[in-house]
Design a protein around this motif. Structure first.
Motif, PDB file in Angstrom:
ATOM      1  N   HIS A  19       0.867  -1.163   0.000  1.00 41.33           N
ATOM      2  CA  HIS A  19       0.000   0.000   0.000  1.00 41.33           C
ATOM      3  C   HIS A  19       0.907   1.217   0.000  1.00 41.33           C
ATOM      4  O   HIS A  19       1.771   1.345   0.848  1.00 41.33           O
ATOM      5  CB  HIS A  19      -0.882   0.033   1.251  1.00 41.33           C
ATOM      6  CG  HIS A  19      -1.766  -1.166   1.380  1.00 41.33           C
ATOM      7  ND1 HIS A  19      -2.891  -1.331   0.627  1.00 41.33           N
ATOM      8  CD2 HIS A  19      -1.673  -2.252   2.158  1.00 41.33           C
ATOM      9  CE1 HIS A  19      -3.461  -2.464   0.932  1.00 41.33           C
ATOM     10  NE2 HIS A  19      -2.734  -3.054   1.870  1.00 41.33           N
ATOM     11  N   VAL A  20       0.744   2.122  -0.952  1.00 40.34           N
ATOM     12  CA  VAL A  20       1.624   3.277  -1.021  1.00 40.34           C
ATOM     13  C   VAL A  20       1.002   4.513  -0.398  1.00 40.34           C
ATOM     14  O   VAL A  20       1.695   5.464  -0.122  1.00 40.34           O
ATOM     15  CB  VAL A  20       2.045   3.581  -2.480  1.00 40.34           C
ATOM     16  CG1 VAL A  20       2.894   2.460  -3.014  1.00 40.34           C
ATOM     17  CG2 VAL A  20       0.839   3.798  -3.360  1.00 40.34           C
ATOM     18  N   GLU A  21      -0.284   4.499  -0.154  1.00 41.95           N
ATOM     19  CA  GLU A  21      -0.940   5.665   0.404  1.00 41.95           C
ATOM     20  C   GLU A  21      -0.708   5.757   1.915  1.00 41.95           C
ATOM     21  O   GLU A  21      -0.324   4.793   2.557  1.00 41.95           O
ATOM     22  CB  GLU A  21      -2.432   5.650   0.094  1.00 41.95           C
ATOM     23  CG  GLU A  21      -3.224   4.604   0.853  1.00 41.95           C
ATOM     24  CD  GLU A  21      -3.224   3.213   0.222  1.00 41.95           C
ATOM     25  OE1 GLU A  21      -3.796   2.312   0.841  1.00 41.95           O
ATOM     26  OE2 GLU A  21      -2.648   3.026  -0.860  1.00 41.95           O
ATOM     27  N   THR A  22      -0.959   6.919   2.450  1.00 39.31           N
ATOM     28  CA  THR A  22      -0.835   7.129   3.884  1.00 39.31           C
ATOM     29  C   THR A  22      -2.061   6.539   4.581  1.00 39.31           C
ATOM     30  O   THR A  22      -3.185   6.897   4.236  1.00 39.31           O
ATOM     31  CB  THR A  22      -0.744   8.638   4.195  1.00 39.31           C
ATOM     32  OG1 THR A  22       0.391   9.175   3.538  1.00 39.31           O
ATOM     33  CG2 THR A  22      -0.636   8.876   5.695  1.00 39.31           C
ATOM     34  N   THR A  38      -4.997   6.133   7.235  1.00 43.68           N
ATOM     35  CA  THR A  38      -5.716   7.088   8.084  1.00 43.68           C
ATOM     36  C   THR A  38      -5.620   6.615   9.534  1.00 43.68           C
ATOM     37  O   THR A  38      -5.267   5.459   9.806  1.00 43.68           O
ATOM     38  CB  THR A  38      -7.193   7.171   7.676  1.00 43.68           C
ATOM     39  OG1 THR A  38      -7.795   5.891   7.920  1.00 43.68           O
ATOM     40  CG2 THR A  38      -7.354   7.568   6.215  1.00 43.68           C
ATOM     41  N   ASP A  69       2.323  10.440   7.934  1.00 41.20           N
ATOM     42  CA  ASP A  69       2.475  10.473   6.481  1.00 41.20           C
ATOM     43  C   ASP A  69       2.770   9.063   5.987  1.00 41.20           C
ATOM     44  O   ASP A  69       2.732   8.107   6.759  1.00 41.20           O
ATOM     45  CB  ASP A  69       3.545  11.482   6.040  1.00 41.20           C
ATOM     46  CG  ASP A  69       4.944  11.151   6.526  1.00 41.20           C
ATOM     47  OD1 ASP A  69       5.242   9.971   6.806  1.00 41.20           O
ATOM     48  OD2 ASP A  69       5.760  12.079   6.622  1.00 41.20           O
ATOM     49  N   ALA A  70       3.073   8.910   4.701  1.00 38.75           N
ATOM     50  CA  ALA A  70       3.270   7.584   4.112  1.00 38.75           C
ATOM     51  C   ALA A  70       4.486   6.863   4.687  1.00 38.75           C
ATOM     52  O   ALA A  70       4.588   5.646   4.569  1.00 38.75           O
ATOM     53  CB  ALA A  70       3.391   7.700   2.596  1.00 38.75           C
ATOM     54  N   LYS A 118       2.727  -1.358   5.007  1.00 40.26           N
ATOM     55  CA  LYS A 118       1.896  -0.482   5.847  1.00 40.26           C
ATOM     56  C   LYS A 118       1.028  -1.250   6.839  1.00 40.26           C
ATOM     57  O   LYS A 118       0.073  -0.740   7.374  1.00 40.26           O
ATOM     58  CB  LYS A 118       0.991   0.425   4.998  1.00 40.26           C
ATOM     59  CG  LYS A 118       1.719   1.284   3.978  1.00 40.26           C
ATOM     60  CD  LYS A 118       2.520   2.367   4.639  1.00 40.26           C
ATOM     61  CE  LYS A 118       2.995   3.412   3.685  1.00 40.26           C
ATOM     62  NZ  LYS A 118       4.189   3.122   2.944  1.00 40.26           N
TER      63      LYS A 118
END
Length: 127
Positions: A32-35, A37, A85-86, A109
Motif C-alpha cells: 500500500h503506497v498511500e498514507t 488514516t 504520512d506515508a 503499511k
C-alpha cells in the motif's frame, strides 16, 4: 536479448492510446503506497524484542496512542499521534515531558518500527 537485460514494451489499447507499465487491476498490489488514516491504524499491535520482552501498542481512531512495555517492570506511555504520512508517524507523550517517539511503517503499511534517536529501526510492531 543476449546481454541478459530485460526490456519493457509499451502496450496500446484499441483507441491507439499508448500506455506503459500496464498492471492488471485484478491482481492486488503487494504494498500500500498511500498514507493510512488514523481509523485504518486503529488496532492493537504486538512486539517481542530479542530478549523476549513484550510490548503492546493500542491506537484509537482519534489518534490516541497507548504503549504498554513489559521489560523487568511494566511501563505505560500515552500520547497523541502527529506528523502522520506515508513513511510513518510520531507520538508526543501526554505526561508533560515533551518527549516524543517516532515510528516508520513497514513497506506493506501493516505494521511499523520504533526508530531510535539515530534513525535506526529498533522494534517491529505487527497486528
Amino acid at each position: 536479448m543476449s546481454n541478459g537485460c530485460t526490456t519493457f514494451n509499451s502496450t496500446s489499447d484499441s483507441n491507439s492510446n499508448m500506455r506503459t507499465n500496464e498492471v492488471s487491476a485484478l491482481s492486488p498490489s503487494p504494498y500500500h503506497v498511500e498514507t493510512p488514516t488514523l481509523a485504518q491504524l486503529a488496532q492493537t499491535y504486538h512486539s517481542q524484542d530479542k530478549t523476549f520482552h513484550s510490548s503492546m501498542i493500542q491506537i484509537f481512531p482519534d489518534g490516541e496512542f497507548v504503549w504498554n512495555s513489559i521489560t523487568t517492570t511494566a511501563q505505560m506511555f500515552r500520547g497523541q499521534i502527529y506528523d502522520l504520512d506515508a513513511n510513518g508517524f510520531a507520538v508526543k507523550l501526554s505526561n508533560g515531558s515533551g518527549d516524543s517517539f517516532h515510528f516508520q511503517f513497514t513497506p506493506d503499511k501493516r505494521g511499523f518500527w520504533s526508530v531510535d534517536e539515530n534513525g535506526n529501526n529498533v522494534e517491529e510492531y505487527l497486528k
